[in-house]
Motif scaffolding. Structure first.
Motif, PDB file in Angstrom:
ATOM      1  N   LYS A  40       0.833  -1.196   0.000  1.00  0.00           N
ATOM      2  CA  LYS A  40       0.000   0.000   0.000  1.00  0.00           C
ATOM      3  C   LYS A  40       0.863   1.240   0.000  1.00  0.00           C
ATOM      4  O   LYS A  40       2.009   1.224   0.460  1.00  0.00           O
ATOM      5  N   HIS A  41       0.281   2.286  -0.577  1.00  0.00           N
ATOM      6  CA  HIS A  41       0.966   3.571  -0.584  1.00  0.00           C
ATOM      7  C   HIS A  41       0.995   4.106   0.843  1.00  0.00           C
ATOM      8  O   HIS A  41      -0.017   4.079   1.536  1.00  0.00           O
ATOM      9  N   TRP A  43       2.446   7.416   3.392  1.00  0.00           N
ATOM     10  CA  TRP A  43       2.685   8.838   3.260  1.00  0.00           C
ATOM     11  C   TRP A  43       4.078   9.084   2.696  1.00  0.00           C
ATOM     12  O   TRP A  43       5.088   8.694   3.284  1.00  0.00           O
ATOM     13  N   ARG A  45       5.483   7.677   0.160  1.00  0.00           N
ATOM     14  CA  ARG A  45       6.136   6.484  -0.389  1.00  0.00           C
ATOM     15  C   ARG A  45       5.163   5.732  -1.286  1.00  0.00           C
ATOM     16  O   ARG A  45       4.051   5.425  -0.893  1.00  0.00           O
ATOM     17  N   SER A  46       5.600   5.429  -2.468  1.00  0.00           N
ATOM     18  CA  SER A  46       4.774   4.662  -3.389  1.00  0.00           C
ATOM     19  C   SER A  46       4.826   3.189  -3.021  1.00  0.00           C
ATOM     20  O   SER A  46       5.870   2.670  -2.618  1.00  0.00           O
ATOM     21  N   GLY A  47       3.724   2.512  -3.176  1.00  0.00           N
ATOM     22  CA  GLY A  47       3.689   1.077  -2.919  1.00  0.00           C
ATOM     23  C   GLY A  47       4.226   0.257  -4.074  1.00  0.00           C
ATOM     24  O   GLY A  47       4.478  -0.932  -3.938  1.00  0.00           O
ATOM     25  N   SER A  70      -4.864  -2.117  -8.724  1.00  0.00           N
ATOM     26  CA  SER A  70      -5.178  -1.406  -7.485  1.00  0.00           C
ATOM     27  C   SER A  70      -6.691  -1.456  -7.332  1.00  0.00           C
ATOM     28  O   SER A  70      -7.427  -1.546  -8.310  1.00  0.00           O
ATOM     29  N   HIS A  75      -4.948   3.074  -3.057  1.00  0.00           N
ATOM     30  CA  HIS A  75      -3.902   3.007  -2.042  1.00  0.00           C
ATOM     31  C   HIS A  75      -3.403   1.585  -1.816  1.00  0.00           C
ATOM     32  O   HIS A  75      -2.331   1.386  -1.265  1.00  0.00           O
TER      33      HIS A  75
END
Length: 85
Positions: A40-41, A43, A45-47, A70, A75
């Protein structure tokens, strides 16, 4: 960090990318051909990075990427993996 119990993994068929990358999962006794890896994404930071790192890691052990998607608000990311026959 704790190890993901094999019974839980076999029942849920879902594991986090962080658990794979952290060495918390042993898939040698996993009884199914398909597995979902999730990330999951967070704060700032990309997942996608941990998800794709986990996919790459599993590819060294005979797992193939089937699909990435997704769900909902985007998210939560999912990679569907298949163990090569």
């Amino acid at each position: 960090m704790s190890v993901v119990p094999p019974q839980k993994l076999a029942q849920e068929r879902v594991v986090s990318a962080d658990a794979i990358l952290g060495g918390q999962v042993d898939l040698r006794a996993y009884p199914h051909r398909h597995l979902v890896v999730t990330a999951k994404h967070a704060w700032g930071r990309s997942g996608f990075q941990p998800l794709m790192e986990a996919v790459e890691h599993l590819s060294h052990y005979g797992w193939e990427l089937v699909n990435v998607t997704s769900v909902g608000d985007g998210h939560h990311l999912y990679a569907v993996m298949r163990r090569a026959a």
